[in-house]
Structures are given as structure tokens and as C-alpha cells.
Design a protein around this motif. Structure first.
Motif, PDB file in Angstrom:
ATOM      1  N   UNK A  20       1.448  -0.976  22.393  1.00  0.00           N
ATOM      2  CA  UNK A  20       2.147  -1.684  23.477  1.00  0.00           C
ATOM      3  C   UNK A  20       3.662  -1.542  23.370  1.00  0.00           C
ATOM      4  N   UNK A  21       4.178  -1.464  22.145  1.00  0.00           N
ATOM      5  CA  UNK A  21       5.619  -1.281  21.961  1.00  0.00           C
ATOM      6  C   UNK A  21       6.044   0.144  22.344  1.00  0.00           C
ATOM      7  N   UNK A  22       5.193   1.119  22.050  1.00  0.00           N
ATOM      8  CA  UNK A  22       5.542   2.529  22.264  1.00  0.00           C
ATOM      9  C   UNK A  22       5.396   2.993  23.706  1.00  0.00           C
ATOM     10  N   UNK A  24       4.679   2.300  27.963  1.00  0.00           N
ATOM     11  CA  UNK A  24       4.787   1.411  29.103  1.00  0.00           C
ATOM     12  C   UNK A  24       3.394   0.963  29.541  1.00  0.00           C
ATOM     13  N   UNK A  25       3.332  -0.128  30.273  1.00  0.00           N
ATOM     14  CA  UNK A  25       2.046  -0.756  30.600  1.00  0.00           C
ATOM     15  C   UNK A  25       1.132   0.109  31.458  1.00  0.00           C
ATOM     16  N   UNK A  26       1.652   1.189  32.062  1.00  0.00           N
ATOM     17  CA  UNK A  26       0.794   2.055  32.879  1.00  0.00           C
ATOM     18  C   UNK A  26       0.021   3.070  32.036  1.00  0.00           C
ATOM     19  N   UNK A  27       0.304   3.141  30.732  1.00  0.00           N
ATOM     20  CA  UNK A  27      -0.353   4.128  29.866  1.00  0.00           C
ATOM     21  C   UNK A  27      -1.627   3.555  29.262  1.00  0.00           C
ATOM     22  N   UNK A  28      -2.651   4.419  29.174  1.00  0.00           N
ATOM     23  CA  UNK A  28      -3.897   4.047  28.507  1.00  0.00           C
ATOM     24  C   UNK A  28      -4.301   5.177  27.569  1.00  0.00           C
ATOM     25  N   UNK A  98       8.297   4.949   5.888  1.00  0.00           N
ATOM     26  CA  UNK A  98       8.628   4.471   7.235  1.00  0.00           C
ATOM     27  C   UNK A  98       8.894   5.699   8.098  1.00  0.00           C
ATOM     28  N   UNK A  99       8.614   5.570   9.389  1.00  0.00           N
ATOM     29  CA  UNK A  99       8.922   6.672  10.298  1.00  0.00           C
ATOM     30  C   UNK A  99       9.153   6.111  11.697  1.00  0.00           C
ATOM     31  N   UNK A 100       9.967   6.801  12.454  1.00  0.00           N
ATOM     32  CA  UNK A 100      10.199   6.427  13.850  1.00  0.00           C
ATOM     33  C   UNK A 100       9.279   7.248  14.734  1.00  0.00           C
ATOM     34  N   UNK A 101       8.610   6.558  15.648  1.00  0.00           N
ATOM     35  CA  UNK A 101       7.703   7.196  16.600  1.00  0.00           C
ATOM     36  C   UNK A 101       8.291   7.004  17.991  1.00  0.00           C
ATOM     37  N   UNK A 102       8.316   8.087  18.754  1.00  0.00           N
ATOM     38  CA  UNK A 102       8.839   8.020  20.111  1.00  0.00           C
ATOM     39  C   UNK A 102       7.719   8.330  21.096  1.00  0.00           C
ATOM     40  N   UNK A 103       7.434   7.347  21.951  1.00  0.00           N
ATOM     41  CA  UNK A 103       6.521   7.525  23.080  1.00  0.00           C
ATOM     42  C   UNK A 103       7.365   7.342  24.321  1.00  0.00           C
ATOM     43  N   UNK A 104       7.027   6.363  25.149  1.00  0.00           N
ATOM     44  CA  UNK A 104       7.922   5.973  26.238  1.00  0.00           C
ATOM     45  C   UNK A 104       9.130   5.246  25.655  1.00  0.00           C
ATOM     46  N   UNK A 105       8.916   4.605  24.522  1.00  0.00           N
ATOM     47  CA  UNK A 105       9.949   3.865  23.811  1.00  0.00           C
ATOM     48  C   UNK A 105      10.004   4.371  22.372  1.00  0.00           C
ATOM     49  N   UNK A 106      11.089   4.056  21.691  1.00  0.00           N
ATOM     50  CA  UNK A 106      11.280   4.473  20.299  1.00  0.00           C
ATOM     51  C   UNK A 106      11.098   3.274  19.383  1.00  0.00           C
ATOM     52  N   UNK A 107      10.194   3.405  18.396  1.00  0.00           N
ATOM     53  CA  UNK A 107       9.887   2.300  17.495  1.00  0.00           C
ATOM     54  C   UNK A 107       9.830   2.827  16.059  1.00  0.00           C
ATOM     55  N   UNK A 108      10.525   2.162  15.154  1.00  0.00           N
ATOM     56  CA  UNK A 108      10.419   2.501  13.736  1.00  0.00           C
ATOM     57  C   UNK A 108       9.338   1.636  13.119  1.00  0.00           C
ATOM     58  N   UNK A 109       8.357   2.305  12.531  1.00  0.00           N
ATOM     59  CA  UNK A 109       7.203   1.613  11.947  1.00  0.00           C
ATOM     60  C   UNK A 109       7.339   1.676  10.424  1.00  0.00           C
TER      61      UNK A 109
END
Length: 188
Positions: A20-22, A24-28, A98-109
């Protein structure tokens, strides 16, 4: 005894909250291709892995969603990204990279990136049939021009599994193996 080999390229497993963080709500998370392990699939979504040193684009998200986020890469990928992830069983991500993942948004996990250990998926029936002990590590011999022996192969047991050994692309390339190649479990 023979075991088919499955080669795992770099990929990402996401928790629902990180999904959900990575995205947008239109993605499945939709099935593009079923994997050999029942219920597992390559999804329609890809992400970019990012560190302070480099990026790797077009990394497949696998489904279904899990209770934890896990990024599985090869040692070659780790060199490119400037990481030193531990070799671990799936799900054992505590104190990993740790790593940063970029989808629609960028999140460091935090604590999610590993080198997956070599392992054999087996059902309880396979364990009995092949006289395997899931508390023991095995060696698997592969034949061919660049044949060799894989040591420290663990056995994962679930009645949902398909009997198959999983290795990463570095292991596969070193021995000229591909999906569907065969190995021979050395049962001492």
C-alpha cells in the motif's frame, strides 16, 4: 535421487502494508505467470531497487502478499548495489540489509534484503519417499560441462510444495543450469 532445479532471479515479496505504501490505490497484484510452487506467481508489477551506490530496475514482485517484505537478490546484484546481505532462509530477514524500493512511491524498507539459501521444497510424502531429514543439510550434484556439487542445501517442508531445488542466478550461471535442469541429492 533426482531433483528438478528452479532458478530464482532477483525478486520482491511484499507485505500488504508495504504494498500500500509503494503503489497507488489503483494497483493490484495480478497473476502474469504461475510459478512451480503452488499458489506462488509472478505478478504484473515491477519495482526498482535503489541504494546510495546504484539501482536495479524491473524487479518482479511475486505474489501472493506475505506477512513480511523480503527482497531476494544474487551476490552479483549485491556488488552492484553496494550491499552485503546475509545468506538466509526465506522469512529470516532480521538484521538483514535495508533497501529502498521504488514503485509508484519510494519507500526504504529496513531489514528485508537477503541472499536466499539453496533449498529443496518437499512435501511430507517426499520426505518419506526419499528418506530426507528436514533438520539436515544436503549436497546436490549437477552434471554437465561445468558440473559440480552444491553444499549446504536445506529442505523446506509443506504439503503445498512441489518437489524442486531452488538456487539463485549466480549458482545457475556458474554451472550452466536453467529451470528444469536436474541435480542428484547426495543422501549420506
Amino acid at each position: 535421487m533426482k531433483v528438478k532445479i528452479g532458478v530464482s532471479n532477483r525478486h520482491v515479496h511484499l507485505s500488504e502494508s508495504d504494498f500500500k505504501k509503494l503503489f497507488n490505490s489503483d494497483k493490484t497484484l495480478e497473476v502474469v505467470k504461475e510459478l512451480t510452487q503452488p499458489g506462488e506467481f509472478a505478478s504484473n508489477l515491477k519495482v526498482t531497487l535503489k541504494t546510495g551506490k546504484s539501482v536495479i530496475e524491473n524487479v518482479r514482485v511475486l505474489g501472493p502478499l506475505r506477512s513480511y517484505t523480503q527482497v531476494e537478490i544474487s551476490k552479483t546484484d549485491a556488488y552492484k548495489l553496494g550491499l552485503n546481505p546475509p545468506v538466509r532462509e526465506s522469512g529470516d530477514v532480521l538484521n538483514s540489509e535495508d533497501i529502498t524500493i521504488i514503485g509508484d512511491n519510494e519507500v526504504t524498507i529496513p531489514s528485508c534484503c537477503i541472499l536466499a539459501s539453496r533449498h529443496i521444497h518437499a512435501t511430507n510424502e517426499d520426505i518419506k519417499k526419499y528418506n530426507l531429514d528436514p533438520t539436515k543439510k544436503y549436497s546436490v550434484r549437477v552434471l554437465g560441462e561445468k558440473g559440480g556439487i552444491f553444499d549446504n542445501v536445506s529442505v523446506k517442508v509443506s504439503d503445498k510444495y512441489y518437489f524442486e531445488m531452488h538456487i539463485d542466478t549466480d549458482d545457475a550461471n556458474a554451472h550452466l543450469l536453467e529451470n528444469g535442469s536436474e541435480g542428484f541429492i547426495i543422501n549420506e
